[in-house]
Motif scaffolding. Structure first.
Motif, PDB file in Angstrom:
ATOM      1  N   ARG A   1      17.686-115.029  44.918  1.00  0.00           N
ATOM      2  CA  ARG A   1      17.815-116.418  45.292  1.00  0.00           C
ATOM      3  C   ARG A   1      16.967-117.331  44.413  1.00  0.00           C
ATOM      4  O   ARG A   1      17.364-118.447  44.085  1.00  0.00           O
ATOM      5  N   MET A   2      15.779-116.860  44.007  1.00  0.00           N
ATOM      6  CA  MET A   2      14.917-117.729  43.216  1.00  0.00           C
ATOM      7  C   MET A   2      15.474-117.987  41.817  1.00  0.00           C
ATOM      8  O   MET A   2      15.035-118.902  41.141  1.00  0.00           O
ATOM      9  N   ASN A   3      16.480-117.215  41.367  1.00  0.00           N
ATOM     10  CA  ASN A   3      17.076-117.434  40.052  1.00  0.00           C
ATOM     11  C   ASN A   3      18.263-118.384  40.084  1.00  0.00           C
ATOM     12  O   ASN A   3      18.802-118.726  39.047  1.00  0.00           O
ATOM     13  N   VAL A   4      18.701-118.799  41.269  1.00  0.00           N
ATOM     14  CA  VAL A   4      19.864-119.675  41.391  1.00  0.00           C
ATOM     15  C   VAL A   4      19.445-121.100  41.078  1.00  0.00           C
ATOM     16  O   VAL A   4      18.439-121.591  41.593  1.00  0.00           O
ATOM     17  N   LYS A   5      20.200-121.758  40.227  1.00  0.00           N
ATOM     18  CA  LYS A   5      19.915-123.132  39.840  1.00  0.00           C
ATOM     19  C   LYS A   5      21.128-123.985  40.121  1.00  0.00           C
ATOM     20  O   LYS A   5      22.232-123.662  39.698  1.00  0.00           O
ATOM     21  N   ILE A   6      20.948-125.056  40.851  1.00  0.00           N
ATOM     22  CA  ILE A   6      22.034-125.963  41.216  1.00  0.00           C
ATOM     23  C   ILE A   6      22.078-127.092  40.198  1.00  0.00           C
ATOM     24  O   ILE A   6      21.071-127.762  39.951  1.00  0.00           O
ATOM     25  N   ILE A   7      23.234-127.290  39.614  1.00  0.00           N
ATOM     26  CA  ILE A   7      23.418-128.313  38.595  1.00  0.00           C
ATOM     27  C   ILE A   7      24.333-129.377  39.167  1.00  0.00           C
ATOM     28  O   ILE A   7      25.440-129.083  39.615  1.00  0.00           O
ATOM     29  N   THR A   8      23.886-130.606  39.170  1.00  0.00           N
ATOM     30  CA  THR A   8      24.674-131.726  39.668  1.00  0.00           C
ATOM     31  C   THR A   8      25.244-132.479  38.481  1.00  0.00           C
ATOM     32  O   THR A   8      24.490-132.973  37.637  1.00  0.00           O
ATOM     33  N   GLY A   9      26.555-132.540  38.411  1.00  0.00           N
ATOM     34  CA  GLY A   9      27.196-133.219  37.299  1.00  0.00           C
ATOM     35  C   GLY A   9      27.385-134.698  37.564  1.00  0.00           C
ATOM     36  O   GLY A   9      27.104-135.217  38.650  1.00  0.00           O
ATOM     37  N   ASP A  10      27.875-135.386  36.564  1.00  0.00           N
ATOM     38  CA  ASP A  10      28.134-136.808  36.684  1.00  0.00           C
ATOM     39  C   ASP A  10      29.354-137.034  37.565  1.00  0.00           C
ATOM     40  O   ASP A  10      30.401-136.420  37.366  1.00  0.00           O
ATOM     41  N   GLN A  11      29.234-137.931  38.523  1.00  0.00           N
ATOM     42  CA  GLN A  11      30.329-138.171  39.452  1.00  0.00           C
ATOM     43  C   GLN A  11      31.484-138.909  38.808  1.00  0.00           C
ATOM     44  O   GLN A  11      32.588-138.899  39.334  1.00  0.00           O
ATOM     45  N   THR A  12      31.248-139.582  37.686  1.00  0.00           N
ATOM     46  CA  THR A  12      32.307-140.356  37.052  1.00  0.00           C
ATOM     47  C   THR A  12      33.201-139.508  36.160  1.00  0.00           C
ATOM     48  O   THR A  12      34.249-139.994  35.738  1.00  0.00           O
ATOM     49  N   THR A  13      32.832-138.284  35.843  1.00  0.00           N
ATOM     50  CA  THR A  13      33.645-137.412  35.004  1.00  0.00           C
ATOM     51  C   THR A  13      34.157-136.243  35.824  1.00  0.00           C
ATOM     52  O   THR A  13      33.499-135.779  36.751  1.00  0.00           O
ATOM     53  N   ASN A  14      35.344-135.766  35.455  1.00  0.00           N
ATOM     54  CA  ASN A  14      35.938-134.646  36.160  1.00  0.00           C
ATOM     55  C   ASN A  14      35.566-133.349  35.451  1.00  0.00           C
ATOM     56  O   ASN A  14      35.810-133.210  34.244  1.00  0.00           O
ATOM     57  N   PRO A  15      34.994-132.376  36.148  1.00  0.00           N
ATOM     58  CA  PRO A  15      34.565-131.140  35.466  1.00  0.00           C
ATOM     59  C   PRO A  15      35.730-130.282  34.998  1.00  0.00           C
ATOM     60  O   PRO A  15      35.522-129.361  34.212  1.00  0.00           O
ATOM     61  N   TYR A  16      36.950-130.561  35.471  1.00  0.00           N
ATOM     62  CA  TYR A  16      38.101-129.747  35.095  1.00  0.00           C
ATOM     63  C   TYR A  16      38.843-130.302  33.879  1.00  0.00           C
ATOM     64  O   TYR A  16      39.876-129.751  33.489  1.00  0.00           O
ATOM     65  N   LEU A  17      38.346-131.384  33.297  1.00  0.00           N
ATOM     66  CA  LEU A  17      38.959-131.977  32.120  1.00  0.00           C
ATOM     67  C   LEU A  17      37.985-131.939  30.955  1.00  0.00           C
ATOM     68  O   LEU A  17      36.772-131.829  31.145  1.00  0.00           O
ATOM     69  N   LEU A  18      38.524-132.039  29.754  1.00  0.00           N
ATOM     70  CA  LEU A  18      37.714-132.024  28.544  1.00  0.00           C
ATOM     71  C   LEU A  18      37.420-133.441  28.089  1.00  0.00           C
ATOM     72  O   LEU A  18      38.212-134.367  28.322  1.00  0.00           O
ATOM     73  N   THR A  19      36.292-133.592  27.449  1.00  0.00           N
ATOM     74  CA  THR A  19      35.994-134.869  26.825  1.00  0.00           C
ATOM     75  C   THR A  19      36.811-135.019  25.542  1.00  0.00           C
ATOM     76  O   THR A  19      37.498-134.086  25.103  1.00  0.00           O
ATOM     77  N   ALA A  20      36.749-136.185  24.945  1.00  0.00           N
ATOM     78  CA  ALA A  20      37.527-136.428  23.722  1.00  0.00           C
ATOM     79  C   ALA A  20      37.077-135.503  22.594  1.00  0.00           C
ATOM     80  O   ALA A  20      37.912-134.958  21.851  1.00  0.00           O
ATOM     81  N   ALA A  21      35.766-135.280  22.471  1.00  0.00           N
ATOM     82  CA  ALA A  21      35.273-134.394  21.419  1.00  0.00           C
ATOM     83  C   ALA A  21      35.660-132.942  21.685  1.00  0.00           C
ATOM     84  O   ALA A  21      36.042-132.207  20.762  1.00  0.00           O
ATOM     85  N   GLU A  22      35.570-132.513  22.943  1.00  0.00           N
ATOM     86  CA  GLU A  22      35.946-131.137  23.276  1.00  0.00           C
ATOM     87  C   GLU A  22      37.437-130.903  23.069  1.00  0.00           C
ATOM     88  O   GLU A  22      37.846-129.839  22.583  1.00  0.00           O
ATOM     89  N   GLU A  23      38.250-131.877  23.426  1.00  0.00           N
ATOM     90  CA  GLU A  23      39.695-131.725  23.225  1.00  0.00           C
ATOM     91  C   GLU A  23      40.041-131.683  21.740  1.00  0.00           C
ATOM     92  O   GLU A  23      40.913-130.905  21.319  1.00  0.00           O
ATOM     93  N   LYS A  24      39.378-132.473  20.946  1.00  0.00           N
ATOM     94  CA  LYS A  24      39.625-132.455  19.497  1.00  0.00           C
ATOM     95  C   LYS A  24      39.247-131.114  18.897  1.00  0.00           C
ATOM     96  O   LYS A  24      39.960-130.576  18.040  1.00  0.00           O
ATOM     97  N   GLU A  25      38.137-130.543  19.331  1.00  0.00           N
ATOM     98  CA  GLU A  25      37.710-129.238  18.837  1.00  0.00           C
ATOM     99  C   GLU A  25      38.681-128.143  19.272  1.00  0.00           C
ATOM    100  O   GLU A  25      38.993-127.229  18.495  1.00  0.00           O
ATOM    101  N   ALA A  26      39.181-128.218  20.518  1.00  0.00           N
ATOM    102  CA  ALA A  26      40.140-127.219  20.995  1.00  0.00           C
ATOM    103  C   ALA A  26      41.443-127.292  20.207  1.00  0.00           C
ATOM    104  O   ALA A  26      42.024-126.253  19.845  1.00  0.00           O
ATOM    105  N   LEU A  27      41.921-128.498  19.906  1.00  0.00           N
ATOM    106  CA  LEU A  27      43.149-128.633  19.123  1.00  0.00           C
ATOM    107  C   LEU A  27      42.967-128.109  17.699  1.00  0.00           C
ATOM    108  O   LEU A  27      43.909-127.573  17.104  1.00  0.00           O
ATOM    109  N   ARG A  28      41.768-128.256  17.156  1.00  0.00           N
ATOM    110  CA  ARG A  28      41.507-127.719  15.815  1.00  0.00           C
ATOM    111  C   ARG A  28      41.586-126.191  15.824  1.00  0.00           C
ATOM    112  O   ARG A  28      42.172-125.583  14.919  1.00  0.00           O
ATOM    113  N   LYS A  29      41.028-125.559  16.840  1.00  0.00           N
ATOM    114  CA  LYS A  29      41.119-124.107  16.946  1.00  0.00           C
ATOM    115  C   LYS A  29      42.565-123.657  17.130  1.00  0.00           C
ATOM    116  O   LYS A  29      42.974-122.630  16.572  1.00  0.00           O
TER     117      LYS A  29
END
Length: 685
Positions: free
Chosen positions: A74-102
């Motif tokens: 239990r002491m190794n578990v870390k809770i990460i709170t993301g930004d509420q304005t972004t969806n964690p299931y979508l890519l950012t513009a930079a991430e999408e550009k990198e994925a399309l390049r691959k």
């Protein structure tokens, strides 16, 4: 009182005892560790079908199948709170550009499974073993891309029997037509399929049929035409939906004309029989022989001849085919012209055209449009949908329909696959990603005009950018359509997501992807003609033309109607489920909307009627409302350390009851003492 039984025969205790029978019971120390050693459930749960899992569930299940143990303290578990304005299931513009390049660098690794070479000396068992071995090698290559390269692939066909049907269709066909969706043709196109066809026979040809081309504007079709011509890809634009609708209208007109002619003929005969007597009937001589109904074979032969004549009459130049959405007869004429004439043992002197495509790109609608244009029912052989079918389109042309299968294709996210129609929406578990992608692609006012709703977004002061989040979109739609969860009364976002995503896949919310390296700029500019107010007004009744001050400058003189969201109950639900200051502003607006609301609240506060739960917090204003005074009418100052709000009026204390009897006084004595008004301190303890 009898002694309590040691074993409680309740059902819950019995279940717990049977669960831990023969095992060590958990202690307090066990709660500090989380392990995968959870094989204590009923045996029937191991037979449940698992088609989709979360990342954590998949990891734990894989560790369990591999026979390894994974223990996290239990002491190794870390809770990460993301930004509420972004969806964690979508890519950012930079991430999408990198994925399309691959994807662009490794697109040659997406291959169609090949059928092993065989000849007349190969036995069926040897061929089947070779096919299974080659298919497993192909599966391992795709697994390598996913695991080692970290690439996301669309769900592809894993049944060898379906690929065997594709092999047979490619071997028989002279011209292979790959049907794709016009909104994103490259997602549904397999580049390696054309290479595989040339490996089978260099004389065979491949062509791309872009179905649902009615969703593309002339400018968009020209952009895709430039891309396909630059890549050397043969293509044709077609709309099976439009062709079937026109065919249905034509059949209805012919049926109406036939019924009108029959009614007119029957009326003439009935009037003639009623006006003429026996002498008149004897004098009338038959002027013509009754028409003879043709047989089914004769009608089919006549329809076939008429259809072939219309096909031969088509004369279109190559310049006209560049952006033209073809009619069924025009499409058949072009396919016959492009199909090479090959002599083999399967064709029997006919041209064989193979149709290949995804299950949801309109392949069946295309076949129905081509066959229905002959206006005669045509049977198929062998008649089983799980095998390929051959359909005789004309005396010289045979269509070879392959079962719909999914080719392996690169994808950026699961949400992108849902919006492209690759994943079934009814089996969707995570709906926030696809819904957020729809809200990102379709402008906010277009969604509002399509459904007549109002979407409240986060203001710019709180980090909002004007694009609705998945929660804001789904809450607004669910509240406007009356979709609420049973028992809770909250908007049913899951149900709203299924409706919106189905409308997006069906084309009610139009979005078309631009070709690679399109010089026009962004995707929003590529769809600017679809999102013009005049074009949207033709598709919905919630965007009407307005004049003067009623019109909006942003909507070019049109006014947006929020009929579904203007009800007070809908506004209240949307405000209650809003985030940030929108919820507070809605409460303030509702409070100050009535002129007498504040005065009523003040009167209730003075009379001590404001309580918790009646709409406002409990107020302690008794000192200000009713000041304490002495016998001469002078106000009494509050005690030190207390404020005016903490002062409370004097309470009338009730007389204490008699204490519990301890001694040997009888009941009569206690009753008498109590009736005399004695204190509890007097002789009872």
């Amino acid at each position: 009182m009898p002694r309590r039984a040691k074993i409680n025969p309740s059902l819950g205790k019995s279940i717990i005892r049977s669960r831990f029978e023969g095992k060590r019971r958990p202690t307090e120390r066990d709660t500090e560790l989380h392990t995968t050693d959870m094989n204590d459930g009923p045996s029937w749960t191991k037979l449940q079908s698992i088609t989709e899992q979360r990342d954590l569930d998949e990891f734990l299940h894989t560790a369990e199948l591999a026979g390894t143990e994974f223990t996290a303290e239990r002491m190794n578990v870390k809770i990460i709170t993301g930004d509420q304005t972004t969806n964690p299931y979508l890519l950012t513009a930079a991430e999408e550009k990198e994925a399309l390049r691959k994807h662009s660098e490794r697109r040659s690794m997406l291959r169609v499974p090949r059928r092993p070479a065989w000849d007349a000396s190969t036995t069926p068992n040897e061929l089947h073993r070779a096919e299974r071995a080659a298919f497993m090698d192909w599966r391992r290559e795709l697994a390598h891309l996913q695991e080692n390269e970290g690439l996301l692939l669309t769900p592809f066909e894993r049944n060898l029997e379906v690929w065997r049907q594709l092999w047979r269709v490619l071997e028989r066909s002279h011209l292979v037509v790959q049907i794709v969706d016009a909104r994103n043709p490259l997602v549904f196109r397999s580049e390696d399929l054309a290479e595989y066809v040339r490996e089978i026979d260099a004389r065979k040809k491949c062509m791309l049929l872009i179905n649902k081309a009615d969703m593309l504007t002339e400018r968009q079709r020209a952009a895709w035409a430039d891309y396909f011509e630059g890549e050397g890809i043969a293509y044709l634009f077609f709309s099976a939906k439009t062709s079937n609708e026109e065919l249905q209208e034509e059949l209805e007109r012919e049926e109406a004309a036939r019924l009108a002619a029959e009614i007119k003929q029957s009326m003439v005969v009935s009037l003639g029989n009623s006006a003429s007597g026996d002498e008149t009937e004897a004098a009338i001589e038959p002027t013509a022989e009754p028409a003879v109904e043709p047989t089914k074979e004769e009608a089919a032969s006549a329809a076939m001849a008429e259809f072939e004549a219309r096909v031969r009459a088509v004369d279109l130049a190559d310049a006209e085919l560049r952006t033209r959405v073809l009619a069924p007869t025009e499409l058949v004429s072009i396919l016959v012209r492009e199909c090479p004439s090959l002599a083999d043992e399967h064709s029997h002197g006919r041209m064989v055209i193979g149709l290949v495509g995804y299950p949801n790109v309109g392949k069946s609608s295309t076949i129905n449009a081509l066959v229905g244009s002959k206006k005669v029912n045509v049977g198929s052989m062998p008649g089983k949908t799980k095998h390929f079918q051959t359909i005789h389109l004309t005396r010289d042309v045979v269509l070879c329909d392959c079962p719909g299968l999914v080719f392996p294709t690169f994808a950026t996210t699961q949400a992108d696959m849902v919006c492209n129609g690759v994943l079934p929406i009814d089996q969707l578990r995570e709906f926030s990603g696809p819904s957020a992608l729809v809200a990102r692609r379709i402008p906010k006012w277009v969604i509002e005009a399509t459904y007549g709703i109002e979407i409240r977004t986060r203001p710019a002061a709180e980090g909002g950018d004007g694009v609705p989040t998945a929660t804001e979109l789904l809450t607004s739609y669910a509240a406007a359509r009356g979709m609420f969860k049973a028992g809770e009364g909250n908007p049913d976002e899951s149900r709203a997501a299924r409706v919106l995503l189905k409308d997006y896949v069906a084309g009610k919310l139009v979005h078309c992807s631009p070709p690679p390296a399109w010089p026009g700029g962004s995707s929003a500019d590529f769809n600017s003609e679809h999102y013009a107010p005049a074009a949207v007004a033709k598709r919905t009744r919630h965007l009407v033309a307005a004049s003067g001050e009623n019109g909006s400058a942003d909507l070019q003189g049109f006014a947006l109607k929020h009929a579904a969201s203007d009800r007070s109950d809908v506004r209240r639900v949307v405000a209650a489920n809003s985030s940030g200051s929108a919820r507070i502003d809605a409460l303030d607006d509702g409070f100050f909307a009535s002129p007498g609301a504040l005065l009523s609240a003040q009167r209730r506060a003075k009379s001590h009627l404001v309580k918790q739960g009646s709409g406002y917090a409990q107020m302690q204003v008794a000192a200000a409302a009713r000041p304490r005074v002495n016998d001469r009418g002078e106000p009494i100052a509050p005690e030190s350390g207390t404020g005016a709000l903490s002062a409370r009026p004097d309470k009338h204390h009730k007389k204490k009851r008699a204490g519990k009897r301890r001694g040997g006084v009888g009941n009569g004595g206690a009753t008498a003492a109590a009736s005399a008004g004695g204190d509890d301190d007097g002789g009872f303890y």
